[in-house]
Motif scaffolding. Structure first.
Motif, PDB file in Angstrom:
ATOM      1  N   TYR A  63       3.442   5.586  -5.973  1.00 28.62           N
ATOM      2  CA  TYR A  63       3.153   5.547  -7.397  1.00 28.62           C
ATOM      3  C   TYR A  63       2.043   6.530  -7.768  1.00 28.62           C
ATOM      4  CZ  TYR A  63       1.279   3.520 -11.733  1.00 28.62           C
ATOM      5  OH  TYR A  63       0.795   3.325 -13.004  1.00 28.62           O
ATOM      6  N   VAL A  64       0.969   6.510  -6.989  1.00 28.59           N
ATOM      7  CA  VAL A  64      -0.165   7.399  -7.254  1.00 28.59           C
ATOM      8  C   VAL A  64       0.250   8.861  -7.092  1.00 28.59           C
ATOM      9  CG1 VAL A  64      -2.427   8.135  -6.400  1.00 28.59           C
ATOM     10  CG2 VAL A  64      -1.916   5.712  -6.631  1.00 28.59           C
ATOM     11  N   ALA A 106       0.839  -1.199   0.000  1.00 31.63           N
ATOM     12  CA  ALA A 106       0.000   0.000   0.000  1.00 31.63           C
ATOM     13  C   ALA A 106       0.874   1.250   0.000  1.00 31.63           C
ATOM     14  CB  ALA A 106      -0.927  -0.004   1.213  1.00 31.63           C
ATOM     15  N   GLY A 107       1.955   1.221   0.790  1.00 32.04           N
ATOM     16  CA  GLY A 107       2.879   2.350   0.811  1.00 32.04           C
ATOM     17  C   GLY A 107       3.525   2.558  -0.550  1.00 32.04           C
ATOM     18  N   ALA A 134      -2.585  -6.207 -13.068  1.00 35.96           N
ATOM     19  CA  ALA A 134      -1.691  -7.255 -12.594  1.00 35.96           C
ATOM     20  C   ALA A 134      -0.212  -6.967 -12.847  1.00 35.96           C
ATOM     21  CB  ALA A 134      -2.093  -8.584 -13.222  1.00 35.96           C
ATOM     22  N   PRO A 135       0.152  -6.343 -13.975  1.00 36.56           N
ATOM     23  CA  PRO A 135       1.579  -6.151 -14.228  1.00 36.56           C
ATOM     24  C   PRO A 135       2.205  -5.188 -13.216  1.00 36.56           C
ATOM     25  CG  PRO A 135       0.282  -5.683 -16.200  1.00 36.56           C
ATOM     26  CD  PRO A 135      -0.664  -5.808 -15.078  1.00 36.56           C
ATOM     27  N   ASN A 136       3.496  -5.383 -12.998  1.00 33.23           N
ATOM     28  CA  ASN A 136       4.209  -4.475 -12.103  1.00 33.23           C
ATOM     29  C   ASN A 136       4.268  -3.079 -12.689  1.00 33.23           C
ATOM     30  OD1 ASN A 136       4.659  -6.548 -10.389  1.00 33.23           O
ATOM     31  ND2 ASN A 136       6.790  -6.883 -10.996  1.00 33.23           N
ATOM     32  N   VAL A 137       4.306  -2.093 -11.828  1.00 32.62           N
ATOM     33  CA  VAL A 137       4.504  -0.713 -12.284  1.00 32.62           C
ATOM     34  C   VAL A 137       5.797  -0.203 -11.655  1.00 32.62           C
ATOM     35  CG1 VAL A 137       2.054  -0.225 -12.596  1.00 32.62           C
ATOM     36  CG2 VAL A 137       3.127   0.197 -10.381  1.00 32.62           C
ATOM     37  N   GLN A 138       6.220   0.974 -12.117  1.00 33.46           N
ATOM     38  CA  GLN A 138       7.461   1.504 -11.596  1.00 33.46           C
ATOM     39  C   GLN A 138       7.343   2.998 -11.343  1.00 33.46           C
ATOM     40  OE1 GLN A 138      10.334  -0.346 -14.027  1.00 33.46           O
ATOM     41  NE2 GLN A 138      11.530  -0.970 -12.222  1.00 33.46           N
ATOM     42  N   THR A 139       8.141   3.495 -10.427  1.00 30.36           N
ATOM     43  CA  THR A 139       8.194   4.947 -10.250  1.00 30.36           C
ATOM     44  C   THR A 139       9.551   5.426 -10.739  1.00 30.36           C
ATOM     45  OG1 THR A 139       9.053   4.667  -8.034  1.00 30.36           O
ATOM     46  CG2 THR A 139       6.681   4.980  -8.234  1.00 30.36           C
ATOM     47  N   ARG A 140       9.590   6.681 -11.126  1.00 32.84           N
ATOM     48  CA  ARG A 140      10.882   7.268 -11.460  1.00 32.84           C
ATOM     49  C   ARG A 140      11.546   7.712 -10.176  1.00 32.84           C
ATOM     50  NH1 ARG A 140      10.057  11.958 -13.162  1.00 32.84           N
ATOM     51  NH2 ARG A 140       7.791  11.834 -13.120  1.00 32.84           N
ATOM     52  N   ALA A 141      12.816   7.410 -10.050  1.00 31.89           N
ATOM     53  CA  ALA A 141      13.527   7.918  -8.890  1.00 31.89           C
ATOM     54  C   ALA A 141      13.867   9.377  -9.154  1.00 31.89           C
ATOM     55  CB  ALA A 141      14.795   7.117  -8.655  1.00 31.89           C
ATOM     56  N   PRO A 142      13.825  10.238  -8.137  1.00 37.27           N
ATOM     57  CA  PRO A 142      14.223  11.626  -8.349  1.00 37.27           C
ATOM     58  C   PRO A 142      15.698  11.696  -8.767  1.00 37.27           C
ATOM     59  CG  PRO A 142      13.865  11.154  -6.028  1.00 37.27           C
ATOM     60  CD  PRO A 142      13.377   9.984  -6.781  1.00 37.27           C
ATOM     61  N   GLU A 143      16.021  12.709  -9.538  1.00 35.80           N
ATOM     62  CA  GLU A 143      17.359  12.793 -10.119  1.00 35.80           C
ATOM     63  C   GLU A 143      18.462  12.719  -9.072  1.00 35.80           C
ATOM     64  OE1 GLU A 143      18.105  16.037 -13.252  1.00 35.80           O
ATOM     65  OE2 GLU A 143      16.544  14.642 -13.909  1.00 35.80           O
ATOM     66  N   LEU A 144      18.199  13.379  -7.957  1.00 29.95           N
ATOM     67  CA  LEU A 144      19.193  13.422  -6.884  1.00 29.95           C
ATOM     68  C   LEU A 144      19.590  12.021  -6.435  1.00 29.95           C
ATOM     69  CD1 LEU A 144      20.563  15.595  -5.093  1.00 29.95           C
ATOM     70  CD2 LEU A 144      18.772  15.163  -3.410  1.00 29.95           C
ATOM     71  N   LEU A 145      18.642  11.076  -6.562  1.00 27.86           N
ATOM     72  CA  LEU A 145      18.903   9.735  -6.037  1.00 27.86           C
ATOM     73  C   LEU A 145      19.359   8.756  -7.112  1.00 27.86           C
ATOM     74  CD1 LEU A 145      16.022   9.221  -3.454  1.00 27.86           C
ATOM     75  CD2 LEU A 145      18.318  10.124  -3.122  1.00 27.86           C
ATOM     76  N   THR A 146      19.402   9.174  -8.398  1.00 26.50           N
ATOM     77  CA  THR A 146      19.788   8.221  -9.435  1.00 26.50           C
ATOM     78  C   THR A 146      21.302   8.078  -9.543  1.00 26.50           C
ATOM     79  OG1 THR A 146      19.574  10.007 -11.003  1.00 26.50           O
ATOM     80  CG2 THR A 146      17.749   8.443 -10.887  1.00 26.50           C
ATOM     81  N   ALA A 160       9.465  14.223  -9.223  1.00 28.38           N
ATOM     82  CA  ALA A 160       9.747  12.950  -8.562  1.00 28.38           C
ATOM     83  C   ALA A 160      10.267  13.152  -7.141  1.00 28.38           C
ATOM     84  CB  ALA A 160      10.752  12.148  -9.384  1.00 28.38           C
ATOM     85  N   GLY A 161      11.125  14.156  -6.968  1.00 30.38           N
ATOM     86  CA  GLY A 161      11.700  14.377  -5.644  1.00 30.38           C
ATOM     87  C   GLY A 161      10.647  14.801  -4.641  1.00 30.38           C
ATOM     88  N   LEU A 162       9.813  15.776  -5.066  1.00 32.26           N
ATOM     89  CA  LEU A 162       8.766  16.278  -4.189  1.00 32.26           C
ATOM     90  C   LEU A 162       7.780  15.165  -3.842  1.00 32.26           C
ATOM     91  CD1 LEU A 162       7.617  18.790  -2.808  1.00 32.26           C
ATOM     92  CD2 LEU A 162       6.212  19.156  -4.841  1.00 32.26           C
ATOM     93  N   SER A 163       7.383  14.389  -4.868  1.00 31.99           N
ATOM     94  CA  SER A 163       6.382  13.348  -4.622  1.00 31.99           C
ATOM     95  C   SER A 163       6.931  12.304  -3.660  1.00 31.99           C
ATOM     96  CB  SER A 163       5.930  12.704  -5.926  1.00 31.99           C
ATOM     97  OG  SER A 163       6.941  11.883  -6.435  1.00 31.99           O
ATOM     98  N   LEU A 164       8.240  12.029  -3.737  1.00 36.93           N
ATOM     99  CA  LEU A 164       8.818  11.052  -2.817  1.00 36.93           C
ATOM    100  C   LEU A 164       8.753  11.561  -1.377  1.00 36.93           C
ATOM    101  CD1 LEU A 164      10.295   8.268  -2.925  1.00 36.93           C
ATOM    102  CD2 LEU A 164      12.408   9.559  -2.668  1.00 36.93           C
ATOM    103  N   LEU A 165       9.072  12.846  -1.207  1.00 33.04           N
ATOM    104  CA  LEU A 165       9.047  13.430   0.134  1.00 33.04           C
ATOM    105  C   LEU A 165       7.629  13.439   0.701  1.00 33.04           C
ATOM    106  CD1 LEU A 165      11.517  16.449   0.217  1.00 33.04           C
ATOM    107  CD2 LEU A 165      11.689  14.211   1.311  1.00 33.04           C
TER     108      LEU A 165
END
Lengths: 298, 273
Positions: A51-52, A45-46, A118-130, A60-65
């Motif tokens: 992802y949502v 769920a987390g 059913a298929p897996n999804v992915q998130t983009r990692a923020p640039e700072l973390l790539t 990406a960075g803001l959404s992660l925070l």
């Protein structure tokens, strides 16, 4: 030398992931003795929350925070709801709890399949973390991936926060009090029902935070919880049930073992060897790494 | 005595699967009393306390300061000013002495203050530590205390809760003579401001400190009054002597001066009454 350091770092980062997924369980299973098979789905769920959020907040960075507190609340609310609906009726009935929460876990998996596919999804990692930090340069470089460092920091922060809450705050004292003696807590004027629910909220919320971290190292899918939950229980049991310190040490030891063995053998052989080591260890210390000693007569 | 003060129990009944442990008990305890509940094993003393504190389901009526308690949840009863201890010394073993007292002291605390760390030891907690003589052990885990010290800690937890009625289940069991004496003095001081009900098997202890006594037998109140009144009640003598005769014909060596025999355990204590 760089190989040893590199493998150790990989191991520590595997350990950090193990620690994050086991931390919530150390509260709900370790402290409250509730075998919650749906804990893995709270992690899921987390992850889906992240992802949502990334879909609605494009940065990406803001959404992660933002995802960290939101996932904590989402998973925590799921946990509190589960406690209120089912688990509180099943305290002291561990087998029934196990079956019921396993059913809930299957339902949550199906729900995720229906909502996200059913298929897996992915998130983009923020640039700072790539990127990565180069620790030793030259022909044989030693690098630490930023995302791994982030997870390590997050795991350490979560452990410190949980441990301080349990040790220093009135809430923590109450959780430990209720765990140790329910009747005594009640006759001391503490509402054990409310303490149970709060503790379950925090433990499940930590699963949500672990889910956010996992989006940085792997895909998000409906079955991700099932793969994780066994590792999480292993860490708790080997560490000594109810012992936060044991959980931390065991998570890192298992992580490093896994990574070192993977380097010298293969991934599956390493996994087998780690499990064999755990079985041997539990023969020697069935109570886990840390056990409590008091003069209690009970 | 007014309706509104003290503990007033009427027609209290508790049964477990057809066995009636408490069978229509009426009991009045005035404020400031130091009441001893005595009676043979299985008389229903502990069950009575369990019922008053809500740990077992009961029928009848239990009023404290005019408020009906039956049907309330355990922690609500505790917050209305009633505290109890358990037969075996029961404390939070893994928490320190200070943390045990803190839990008891802050039971009614609101959710917003729950995450705030407290800097110093609050005054009532410090006072309770002093009263029970555990100031020097305040940082030790309660599980490492000696048996008698745990029993004092239990009483301390009731003091910081600021309860007005203390129900103590065998508070001097397993204590040495000096510890008993100290506990008795402590109870006497406490009962100056609060009401104390003590379940006890130790007859010497009862004779030294009881202000009033209720004798329970087979789930009912058999006799009630001062120590002297109860001791001279023929029904009480019959229950105790009959009980002892059935139980063991063994050490009846209480002799011609029963008052001077040691009452360390129930067996010999029983025959002195």
């Amino acid at each position: 030398m760089t190989v040893i350091l590199g493998q150790t770092f990989t191991g520590v980062s595997i350990g950090a992931v193990l620690l994050l997924i086991a931390l919530g369980l150390s509260l709900t299973f370790g402290q409250m003795n509730v075998i919650n098979m749906a804990h893995g789905e709270f992690i899921m769920a987390g992850a889906y929350t992240t992802y949502v959020l990334q879909k609605s907040v494009s940065d990406a960075g803001l959404s992660l925070l933002v995802a960290l507190p939101v996932a904590f609340l989402v998973a925590g609310a799921l946990g509190a709801l589960l406690e209120w609906l089912l688990i509180r009726r099943l305290y002291l009935r561990p087998l029934d709890t196990l079956l019921v929460t396993w059913g809930v876990s299957l339902m949550l998996q199906q729900l995720a399949r229906d909502v996200f596919g059913a298929p897996n999804v992915q998130t983009r990692a923020p640039e700072l973390l790539t990127g990565h930090i180069t620790v030793v340069g030259g022909a044989d470089p030693l690098t630490f991936a930023n995302s791994r460092l982030f997870i390590l920091t997050l795991a350490v922060a979560a452990v410190v926060a949980l441990s301080l809450t349990l040790r220093l705050t009135p809430l923590g004292r109450r959780i430990r009090g209720v765990v140790q003696n329910r009747d005594l807590a009640e006759v001391s004027g503490i509402s054990t029902e409310r303490v149970d629910r709060t503790a379950f909220f925090i433990g499940s919320g930590l699963a949500g935070v672990a889910g956010v971290a996992l989006t940085l190292v792997g895909p998000i899918g409906p079955t991700m919880g099932t793969n994780i939950i066994i590792d999480a229980f292993l860490v708790i049991v080997v560490g000594g049930i109810g012992r936060l310190r044991g959980t931390v040490i065991v998570a890192f030891v298992l992580g490093i073992m896994q990574s070192v063995l993977e380097y010298s053998t293969t991934v599956s052989v390493a996994k087998v060897l780690v499990l064999v080591a755990i079985v041997a260890f539990l023969q020697w210390r069935p109570q886990g790494l840390y056990t409590l000693r008091t003069r209690s007569l009970v | 005595m007014t309706e509104l003060s003290g503990l007033r129990v009427r027609g209290l009944r508790v049964s477990f699967d057809g066995f009636t442990a408490v069978d229509g008990v009426d009991l009045d305890v005035r404020p400031g009393d130091l009441r001893f509940l005595i009676g043979p094993n299985g008389a229903g003393k502990t069950t009575l306390v369990d019922a008053v504190t809500g740990l077992v389901r009961a029928s009848g009526s239990v009023r404290f300061e005019g408020t009906e308690l039956l049907g309330r949840s355990v922690h609500r009863i505790a917050r209305s000013g009633i505290g109890r201890t358990f037969q075996t010394a029961t404390v939070f073993e893994e928490l320190t002495v200070l943390q045990n007292l803190d839990i008891a002291a802050g039971a009614a605390r609101g959710p917003l203050t729950m995450l705030r760390r407290r800097r110093s030891v609050p005054e009532p907690v410090a006072r309770a530590l002093e009263t029970i003589g555990l100031t020097e052990r305040s940082g030790s885990p309660a599980g490492t205390l000696a048996h008698g010290q745990k029993q004092w800690l239990e009483i301390g937890m009731l003091l910081v809760q600021d309860v007005r009625l203390l129900l103590l289940d065998e508070p001097v069991a397993g204590m040495s003579h000096d510890e008993r004496q100290a506990t008795g003095e402590l109870l006497r001081r406490i009962s100056a401001e609060r009401t104390v009900v003590v379940i006890e098997h130790d007859m010497d202890f009862m004779r030294s400190f009881a202000r009033s006594v209720s004798v329970l037998h087979a789930g009912r109140v058999l006799s009630e009054g001062t120590v002297a009144e109860v001791q001279s009640d023929p029904r009480v003598q019959e229950v105790y002597l009959g009980h002892a005769a059935v139980q063991d014909a063994g050490p009846t060596a209480a002799g011609p001066h029963p008052e001077h025999a040691g009452g360390a355990h129930a067996g010999s204590a029983v025959q002195e009454v």
